[in-house]
Structure formats: C-alpha cells, structure tokens
Design a protein around this motif. Structure first.
Motif, PDB file in Angstrom:
ATOM      1  N   UNK A  64     -41.424  24.942 -33.402  1.00  0.00           N
ATOM      2  CA  UNK A  64     -41.378  25.488 -32.053  1.00  0.00           C
ATOM      3  C   UNK A  64     -40.934  26.943 -32.068  1.00  0.00           C
ATOM      4  N   UNK A  65     -39.918  27.244 -32.859  1.00  0.00           N
ATOM      5  CA  UNK A  65     -39.455  28.627 -32.959  1.00  0.00           C
ATOM      6  C   UNK A  65     -40.540  29.530 -33.536  1.00  0.00           C
ATOM      7  N   UNK A  66     -41.395  28.964 -34.399  1.00  0.00           N
ATOM      8  CA  UNK A  66     -42.477  29.724 -35.008  1.00  0.00           C
ATOM      9  C   UNK A  66     -43.711  29.812 -34.114  1.00  0.00           C
ATOM     10  N   UNK A  67     -43.689  29.152 -32.950  1.00  0.00           N
ATOM     11  CA  UNK A  67     -44.832  29.190 -32.049  1.00  0.00           C
ATOM     12  C   UNK A  67     -45.903  28.177 -32.377  1.00  0.00           C
ATOM     13  N   UNK A  68     -45.584  27.190 -33.229  1.00  0.00           N
ATOM     14  CA  UNK A  68     -46.536  26.141 -33.585  1.00  0.00           C
ATOM     15  C   UNK A  68     -46.223  24.909 -32.739  1.00  0.00           C
ATOM     16  N   UNK A  69     -47.168  24.414 -31.950  1.00  0.00           N
ATOM     17  CA  UNK A  69     -46.893  23.258 -31.093  1.00  0.00           C
ATOM     18  C   UNK A  69     -46.439  22.060 -31.915  1.00  0.00           C
ATOM     19  N   UNK A  87     -43.080  32.573 -40.715  1.00  0.00           N
ATOM     20  CA  UNK A  87     -42.809  32.640 -39.284  1.00  0.00           C
ATOM     21  C   UNK A  87     -41.379  32.264 -38.930  1.00  0.00           C
ATOM     22  N   UNK A  88     -40.779  31.392 -39.699  1.00  0.00           N
ATOM     23  CA  UNK A  88     -39.416  30.934 -39.394  1.00  0.00           C
ATOM     24  C   UNK A  88     -38.771  30.420 -40.670  1.00  0.00           C
ATOM     25  N   UNK A  89     -37.444  30.510 -40.729  1.00  0.00           N
ATOM     26  CA  UNK A  89     -36.672  29.952 -41.835  1.00  0.00           C
ATOM     27  C   UNK A  89     -35.529  29.130 -41.244  1.00  0.00           C
ATOM     28  N   UNK A  90     -35.040  28.192 -42.021  1.00  0.00           N
ATOM     29  CA  UNK A  90     -33.940  27.375 -41.518  1.00  0.00           C
ATOM     30  C   UNK A  90     -33.252  26.625 -42.635  1.00  0.00           C
ATOM     31  N   UNK A  91     -32.148  26.014 -42.298  1.00  0.00           N
ATOM     32  CA  UNK A  91     -31.441  25.135 -43.227  1.00  0.00           C
ATOM     33  C   UNK A  91     -30.756  24.032 -42.432  1.00  0.00           C
ATOM     34  N   UNK A  92     -30.622  22.893 -43.096  1.00  0.00           N
ATOM     35  CA  UNK A  92     -29.967  21.729 -42.502  1.00  0.00           C
ATOM     36  C   UNK A  92     -28.925  21.234 -43.481  1.00  0.00           C
ATOM     37  N   UNK A  98     -41.354  22.179 -24.536  1.00  0.00           N
ATOM     38  CA  UNK A  98     -41.784  23.527 -24.163  1.00  0.00           C
ATOM     39  C   UNK A  98     -41.898  24.418 -25.389  1.00  0.00           C
ATOM     40  N   UNK A  99     -42.812  25.402 -25.340  1.00  0.00           N
ATOM     41  CA  UNK A  99     -42.988  26.335 -26.444  1.00  0.00           C
ATOM     42  C   UNK A  99     -42.979  27.768 -25.951  1.00  0.00           C
ATOM     43  N   UNK A 100     -42.546  28.676 -26.828  1.00  0.00           N
ATOM     44  CA  UNK A 100     -42.716  30.106 -26.650  1.00  0.00           C
ATOM     45  C   UNK A 100     -43.575  30.588 -27.822  1.00  0.00           C
ATOM     46  N   UNK A 101     -43.968  31.849 -27.808  1.00  0.00           N
ATOM     47  CA  UNK A 101     -44.923  32.312 -28.807  1.00  0.00           C
ATOM     48  C   UNK A 101     -44.373  33.516 -29.559  1.00  0.00           C
ATOM     49  N   UNK A 102     -43.784  33.313 -30.742  1.00  0.00           N
ATOM     50  CA  UNK A 102     -43.213  34.410 -31.494  1.00  0.00           C
ATOM     51  C   UNK A 102     -44.263  35.231 -32.221  1.00  0.00           C
ATOM     52  N   UNK A 103     -43.856  36.399 -32.678  1.00  0.00           N
ATOM     53  CA  UNK A 103     -44.714  37.318 -33.410  1.00  0.00           C
ATOM     54  C   UNK A 103     -44.573  37.041 -34.895  1.00  0.00           C
ATOM     55  N   UNK A 104     -45.697  36.850 -35.623  1.00  0.00           N
ATOM     56  CA  UNK A 104     -45.600  36.648 -37.073  1.00  0.00           C
ATOM     57  C   UNK A 104     -44.952  37.850 -37.740  1.00  0.00           C
ATOM     58  N   UNK A 105     -44.141  37.587 -38.749  1.00  0.00           N
ATOM     59  CA  UNK A 105     -43.439  38.653 -39.471  1.00  0.00           C
ATOM     60  C   UNK A 105     -44.321  39.177 -40.586  1.00  0.00           C
ATOM     61  N   UNK A 106     -44.589  40.483 -40.548  1.00  0.00           N
ATOM     62  CA  UNK A 106     -45.336  41.131 -41.626  1.00  0.00           C
ATOM     63  C   UNK A 106     -44.489  42.293 -42.126  1.00  0.00           C
TER      64      UNK A 106
END
Length: 208
Positions: free
Chosen positions: A171-176, A58-63, A183-191
C-alpha cells in the motif's frame, strides 16, 4: 547444552519465529533475514523486505519479533511486534492532512483483513522531505512517508501479522493489496543514481 553455551530460546519463541515469514509472498516483495535488536527483549528475531516494480525500489521495511517470558510494561503479553515501513511519495502528498490517518488505516485494516489477533497497538506516521546541499546540491528533492508501529500478537502464529505487514508495504508503494477494501495512495517510484543510504538515526525500532 555445553558449558558456556547460552540456553536455548523458549519453545514458544521458536514456534513464533518460524511463522514470521508469511507464506505466498507477492512477487513484488523480496524478503531477507536481518539482525534483530538485542536490547529490547531477551529474545528477538527480524525479517526485512523491499517492494520492487521492475528495477525500482518502491518501499522498504522490517518486522521485528520480541519475546520476554516476563512480559513488559504496555505489552499485554509475552510477545511484541515492531514494524517499520518507508516509501517515496509525491511531494504534494506531504501536505495532505489525510495522509497520516489513511496510512495508519493501512496497518489496522490489513491486520483485521488477515484475521490477526492483537492488542495495545500504537505508532507514528512521519512525512520527511530531504534536500541536497553543497556537493549534493544537484540531488533531487525526495519526499517520503515513514510508518512505525508496534502491537502485541495474541497468538504464537505470526503469519497473519507478517502478511498484514507485507500488505502495508505494498500500500505504501502504491500497489493495490489483495483485500479490495483498503484505501490506497500513489507514491512516486524512487530513481536514484546512488544506492539508498540508511540514516543511522532511523535504525532505532523504538515506537511509542
């Protein structure tokens, strides 16, 4: 130290790097150590992450943790954190004028919720639409949100900052998130049939 070997990193950087992985990571998140950019500071370390629901990424990231004993312009200290998050979202969300402010609030509210002390925060929120042409004309149109940010931690303990970054990815992935007031938004899972390929132009962690 043996002749020819580089000097050991400063103790302050080593202590900070040990706390870059947060404790108690949610099961949806997979963390891994990744190479850190070498040109941004004398010392650096990095961790990457993906957020999954079942088998969907659903999401990727780096720190990225940067350390310069002399400090750098705009840092307000010796340390700097650079964060990147990308997630697929519903196409109609890319036209929502509140998408940028809401996505930015995910970061700042998560930092505050974890008690992370920081200064000089800045960054960007980008909406991206990808269409296929030629041999990829049958590929579905994808819509993504990207958040790039940097800030200066005021302590050597990076664990609250890393925990906030993990919340940001969820949050970016739509998981509370665990804190109930973000606040949350609801992204579309990537397939996708093919593995996601990184755009080399997106690998540069520079942010404003």
């Amino acid at each position: 130290m043996t002749l020819g070997e580089p000097p050991a990193p400063p103790a302050a950087f080593r202590r900070a790097l040990e706390t870059l992985r947060p404790a108690g990571v949610r099961p949806e998140i997979e963390l891994e150590d990744i190479p850190a950019p070498q040109r941004l500071a004398p010392y650096s370390g990095a961790v990457g992450a993906s957020v999954y629901r079942d088998d969907d990424e659903l999401a990727v990231g780096r720190l990225i943790l940067l350390f310069d004993p002399e400090g750098q312009r705009g840092w307000e200290g010796q340390f700097r954190l650079v964060a990147y998050v990308r997630a697929d979202v519903e196409p109609e969300m890319t036209t929502d004028p509140l998408l940028g402010p809401v996505a930015w609030s995910w970061l700042t509210e998560a930092l505050d919720a974890h008690g992370a002390r920081y200064a000089a925060v800045g960054g960007t929120v980008t909406r991206a639409v990808s269409e296929g042409f030629g041999g990829k004309a049958d590929d579905p149109v994808t819509t993504e949100i990207e958040l790039r940010a940097s800030w200066s931690p005021l302590d050597e303990d990076m664990s609250p900052h890393a925990a906030a970054w993990c919340d940001l990815m969820c949050l970016a992935a739509g998981i509370p998130p665990l804190p109930p007031d973000v606040a949350t938004l609801h992204p579309r899972p990537a397939r996708r049939e093919e593995p996601r390929r990184e755009d080399p132009r997106r690998d540069d962690p520079k942010v404003p």
